[in-house]
Design a protein around this motif. Structure first.
Motif, PDB file in Angstrom:
ATOM      1  N   PRO A 153      -2.267  -0.050  -4.384  1.00 54.70           N
ATOM      2  CA  PRO A 153      -2.162   0.908  -6.558  1.00 54.70           C
ATOM      3  C   PRO A 153      -3.232   1.392  -6.603  1.00 54.70           C
ATOM      4  N   VAL A 154      -4.881   0.531  -5.569  1.00 56.27           N
ATOM      5  CA  VAL A 154      -6.030   1.325  -6.072  1.00 56.27           C
ATOM      6  C   VAL A 154      -6.103   3.137  -4.716  1.00 56.27           C
ATOM      7  N   LEU A 155      -5.199   3.053  -4.142  1.00 54.22           N
ATOM      8  CA  LEU A 155      -5.040   4.631  -3.408  1.00 54.22           C
ATOM      9  C   LEU A 155      -4.343   5.666  -4.516  1.00 54.22           C
TER      10      LEU A 155
ATOM     11  N   ASP B 182      -8.728   4.735   8.606  1.00 51.90           N
ATOM     12  CA  ASP B 182      -8.075   5.092   9.302  1.00 51.90           C
ATOM     13  C   ASP B 182      -7.138   5.124   8.152  1.00 51.90           C
ATOM     14  N   TYR B 183      -7.112   3.685   6.633  1.00 54.65           N
ATOM     15  CA  TYR B 183      -5.693   3.475   6.376  1.00 54.65           C
ATOM     16  C   TYR B 183      -6.255   4.745   4.803  1.00 54.65           C
ATOM     17  N   LEU B 184      -7.109   4.924   5.482  1.00 57.14           N
ATOM     18  CA  LEU B 184      -7.502   5.977   3.961  1.00 57.14           C
ATOM     19  C   LEU B 184      -7.024   7.563   4.354  1.00 57.14           C
TER      20      LEU B 184
ATOM     21  N   PRO C 143      -4.958  10.642   2.412  1.00 54.90           N
ATOM     22  CA  PRO C 143      -5.121  11.914   2.417  1.00 54.90           C
ATOM     23  C   PRO C 143      -5.822  13.212   1.214  1.00 54.90           C
ATOM     24  N   ASP C 144      -5.293  13.065   0.278  1.00 54.90           N
ATOM     25  CA  ASP C 144      -5.526  13.744  -1.184  1.00 54.90           C
ATOM     26  C   ASP C 144      -7.045  13.607  -1.386  1.00 54.90           C
ATOM     27  N   PHE C 145      -7.390  12.537  -1.210  1.00 53.99           N
ATOM     28  CA  PHE C 145      -9.112  12.279  -1.975  1.00 53.99           C
ATOM     29  C   PHE C 145      -9.646  11.720  -0.406  1.00 53.99           C
TER      30      PHE C 145
END
Length: 458
Positions: A126-128, A156-158, A163-165
């Protein structure tokens, strides 16, 4: 002519920590207002970096947002910061806990353990979702340079999941921990061994923070195989005491990849497998532990338990004997040895084994009770009654002892005592002992006594 694309940076040496920090400083100096920066480093390195930036920019308003618990609506968290409009640089730490929490939650939803363990990219925390969807509002409403301090697995997770953020007006800076400092941090993480009570007392959030801390150190470049093994082993212990045995086994396996002779990992892996009922695998794991450390009495004892559960009683007794060879006062081994002997019908030997258990632990009510049971089966009724009395001295509500005493008294034609003890047993567990007494041949001598009939009819 070659058609290959040339990567001009491929042969460049990696930036030193000093060069990377200077690059970060230049970026911060050029930034006036909203921007996203990501710093890949372990938390301890992040703390030092924040302190250094504060010293180098005394004129800027620098704040730290520590996310010690899972975050869902990150935009609202920033929007509610006190004196938000005065902040120039906001360091954000702990976002990795929200990512890790999401991976943990997937277990409850039936995800495969291999996907959970490897930080699979299925689904989005949810946070992403919030970060991706609100990125324009971040730019328009927050005149802040955000600096996310993250371990490598979270970066790596982000990259994969937001990816947009991550790619939007952002820069990434990587800081590897100094090797000596890395070893020091890793050793500290692995030497903070808690006892059983400390592990159990950890809150879910505290356990999560420890797991993330360990995973961060595991992922850091420059770890020695020995240190990685210790870190995975510590990770496994946290899972084990959270009763997450499947993950504990996976972590023990990772530890053993790096250090195959880590006998404690083989031993505790066996315990975890035993808790899952995978007894044959548990036995194989105990065997490996004993191959490395033949005098580990705990492994011999637990091997005996697993063998007994599989009905391999002679082998179980041999294992208990090995445990007692190295630790003669291990009362549990004497007691369980007695159980195995009793199941083989070797009652005299079983009694001798219970006696040894009671020599080292006189208040062990189970040993007194099972000793009485064996004596009763040998027809030594008075000794059996005395043994049941000792069991009741330490556990006054042991209803089975009252029932078996009633049987012994009935076989001795001591009717009053038989009725009295049966009454005690039925008072403690009415349904069970009324039904048993109706057909138990031990009560044939008193079956037509009106008091007996009244008891079994309720």
């Amino acid at each position: 002519m070659t058609s290959e694309i040339i990567d001009w940076d491929a042969d460049l040496p990696p930036a030193t920590a000093e060069e990377e920090y200077e690059s970060l400083l230049r970026t911060l100096k050029r930034t006036n207002g909203f921007r996203l920066l990501f710093v890949e480093c372990v938390p301890a390195e992040g703390e030092r970096l924040i302190a250094q930036v504060k010293a180098d920019f005394p004129q800027k308003k620098i704040e730290i947002l520590k996310l010690d618990e899972s975050a869902y609506n990150f935009y609202n968290i920033i929007d509610n910061l006190p004196k938000r409009d005065e902040i120039n640089i906001l360091f954000v730490t702990g976002l990795e806990y929200s990512l890790y929490k999401y991976e943990q939650d997937k277990k409850e939803l039936g995800w495969e353990s291999k996907d959970i363990y490897s930080y699979s990219w299925r689904g989005v925390p949810p946070v992403l979702i919030n970060l991706n969807q609100q990125r324009e509002r971040f730019r328009d409403n927050f005149n802040i340079c955000f600096v996310f301090i993250l371990p490598s697995f979270a970066v790596d997770y982000l990259i994969q999941r937001a990816p947009d953020f991550f790619d939007w007006r952002s820069s990434l800076f990587k800081f590897s921990m100094d090797k000596e400092l890395l070893q020091l941090e890793s050793m500290q993480a692995c030497t903070e061994r808690w006892n059983l009570g400390d592990y159990i007392a950890l809150t879910p959030e505290a356990r999560k923070r420890e797991l993330v801390r360990l995973q961060t150190l595991i992922d850091e470049d420059g770890q020695t195989p020995e240190q990685k093994a210790e870190l995975f082993y510590e990770q496994a212990l946290l899972y084990r005491f959270a009763e997450d045995y499947a993950r504990a086994i996976a972590s023990y396996d990772k530890a053993l990849e790096f250090k195959p002779d880590l006998h404690e990992a083989w031993y505790n892996r066996g315990n975890a497998l035993g808790n899952l009922g995978r007894l044959e695998e548990a036995i194989a794991s105990y065997d490996k532990a004993l191959e490395i450390k033949p005098d580990k009495h705990e492994a011999w004892y637990n091997l005996g338990i697993a063998l007994r559960k599989l009905g391999r009683l002679e082998e179980a007794i041999a294992s208990y004997d090995k445990a007692l060879e190295f630790k003669p006062d291990q009362h549990k081994a004497w007691y369980n040895r007695g159980i195995a002997l009793r199941n083989l019908g070797r009652l005299e030997e079983a009694i001798a084994s219970y006696d040894k258990a009671l020599e080292f632990k006189p208040d062990k009510d189970e040993a007194w009770y099972n000793r009485g049971y064996a004596l009763g089966n040998l027809g030594r009724l008075e000794e059996a009654i005395a043994s049941y009395d000792k069991a009741l001295e330490f556990k006054p509500d042991l209803h089975a002892a009252f029932y078996n005493k009633a049987c012994c008294y009935a076989l001795h034609s001591q009717i009053d005592q038989a009725i009295q003890n049966l009454q005690q047993a039925i008072a403690l567990n009415p349904d069970k002992y009324r039904e048993m007494a109706k057909t138990d041949s031990d009560f044939d001598s008193i079956r037509f006594d009106t008091r007996f009939q009244a008891l079994i009819e309720g």
